[in-house]
Design an enzyme around this catalytic site. Sequence first.
Site, PDB file in Angstrom:
ATOM      1  N   HIS A 106       0.868  -1.150   0.216  1.00 49.01           N
ATOM      2  CA  HIS A 106      -0.249   0.272  -0.211  1.00 49.01           C
ATOM      3  C   HIS A 106       0.974   1.441  -0.385  1.00 49.01           C
ATOM      4  O   HIS A 106       1.160   1.884  -0.866  1.00 49.01           O
ATOM      5  CB  HIS A 106      -0.681  -0.545   1.596  1.00 49.01           C
ATOM      6  CG  HIS A 106      -1.953  -1.141   1.269  1.00 49.01           C
ATOM      7  ND1 HIS A 106      -2.912  -2.028   0.673  1.00 49.01           N
ATOM      8  CD2 HIS A 106      -1.662  -2.472   2.783  1.00 49.01           C
ATOM      9  CE1 HIS A 106      -3.704  -2.156   1.128  1.00 49.01           C
ATOM     10  NE2 HIS A 106      -3.062  -2.839   2.007  1.00 49.01           N
TER      11      HIS A 106
HETATM   12  O1  RIB Z   1      -5.312   0.397   4.680  1.00 47.00           O
HETATM   13  C1  RIB Z   1      -3.976   0.331   4.360  1.00 47.00           C
HETATM   14  C2  RIB Z   1      -2.681   1.194   5.010  1.00 47.00           C
HETATM   15  O2  RIB Z   1      -3.480   1.082   6.866  1.00 47.00           O
HETATM   16  C3  RIB Z   1      -1.669   1.148   4.853  1.00 47.00           C
HETATM   17  O3  RIB Z   1      -1.015   3.052   5.251  1.00 47.00           O
HETATM   18  C4  RIB Z   1      -1.629   0.885   6.163  1.00 47.00           C
HETATM   19  O4  RIB Z   1       0.038   1.068   6.646  1.00 47.00           O
HETATM   20  C5  RIB Z   1      -2.166   0.681   7.530  1.00 47.00           C
HETATM   21  O5  RIB Z   1      -1.573   2.835   7.525  1.00 47.00           O
END
Ligand code: RIB
Length: 311
Positions: A237
């Site tokens: 992500h």
């Molecule tokens: O949904 C994914 C996000 O939420 C990423 O940034 C992960 O590190 C959490 O913070």
Amino acid sequence: MPATPLIMDVDTGVDDALALLLALSSPEVELVGVSTVAGNVPLPRTTDNTLRLLQWAERADVPVYAGAERPLVRSAVAAADVHGATGLGAAYLPEARTSPAGDGVEFLLSILQARPGEVTLVATGPLTNLAQAEARVPGVLRRARQVVIMGGAVRVPGNVAPTAEFNFYADPHAARQVLASAAELVLVGLDVTEQVGLEQAALQAHAGVRAAFCRAACEPVIAFKSAHYGFAGMHLHDPVALGAALWPQLFRTQRLWLDVETAGDLTAGQLVVDRRALASDQKPQGRPVACAMAVERARFLELFAERVLTP
Ligand code: RIB
Ligand code: CA
């Protein structure tokens, strides 16, 4: 081409850590500071993890600023079930010899006002710090060269809740306020970050201390994904969000009218997209934002492996 000054607002966590390593290994940017926020784990841990990571990467010169320890309105949530109790999975990094250089929100205000139009801001955690900065100095986020946000889900389901992605779910009021700001935003949501899975086999194929760190850090995330989704890997992500700032040519974006639900028992944190075909004198809900909807996955993973997994 001179490197673009970059600041990151993080809730280090495993994928935040991988994004920080990617930033430190990318000549396109110069990481000039990091603000931390409560998210994956509480603020003391996200801050300590960031200090430890930068020290381990021999970049303790990059200042870290501790930001908000709780969301604007809602009670704090965390994701230790995914990122592990420390927030760095099963990885151990030596204790930090440095301390935070100051307050995270003050840092955002000072650098954006001192260097208008120059600095790219990539936010990979809940948006509490950014919202507080914008509330204190309205328009300050617009002084960023670009604000890239990891958050939300346009066409795909949420992750932490049926319709909400974790960063928006953790602080929906902050997400709504930041989206409503006049900043030059790029939203990198689950629609595109879930297209980029780093497989365990790929992690195992690389030697060296950085790959070993990534394997250990990703261990609980991969265990979680394997158990719940049958995927022996992890979605990158936060590195993908940084990738949208580093390599925009790898991404396809779509301009959509967006807002964020803040009150729904079942839908708080949901990204609301207004697709209505309205009459010319009617205004859609929210504001238009460039949303990443597709990414050249293979090329991204190739660049990520080159810069983060290779000694
Ligand atoms: O949904 C994914 C996000 O939420 C990423 O940034 C992960 O590190 C959490 O913070
Ligand atoms: Ca994060």
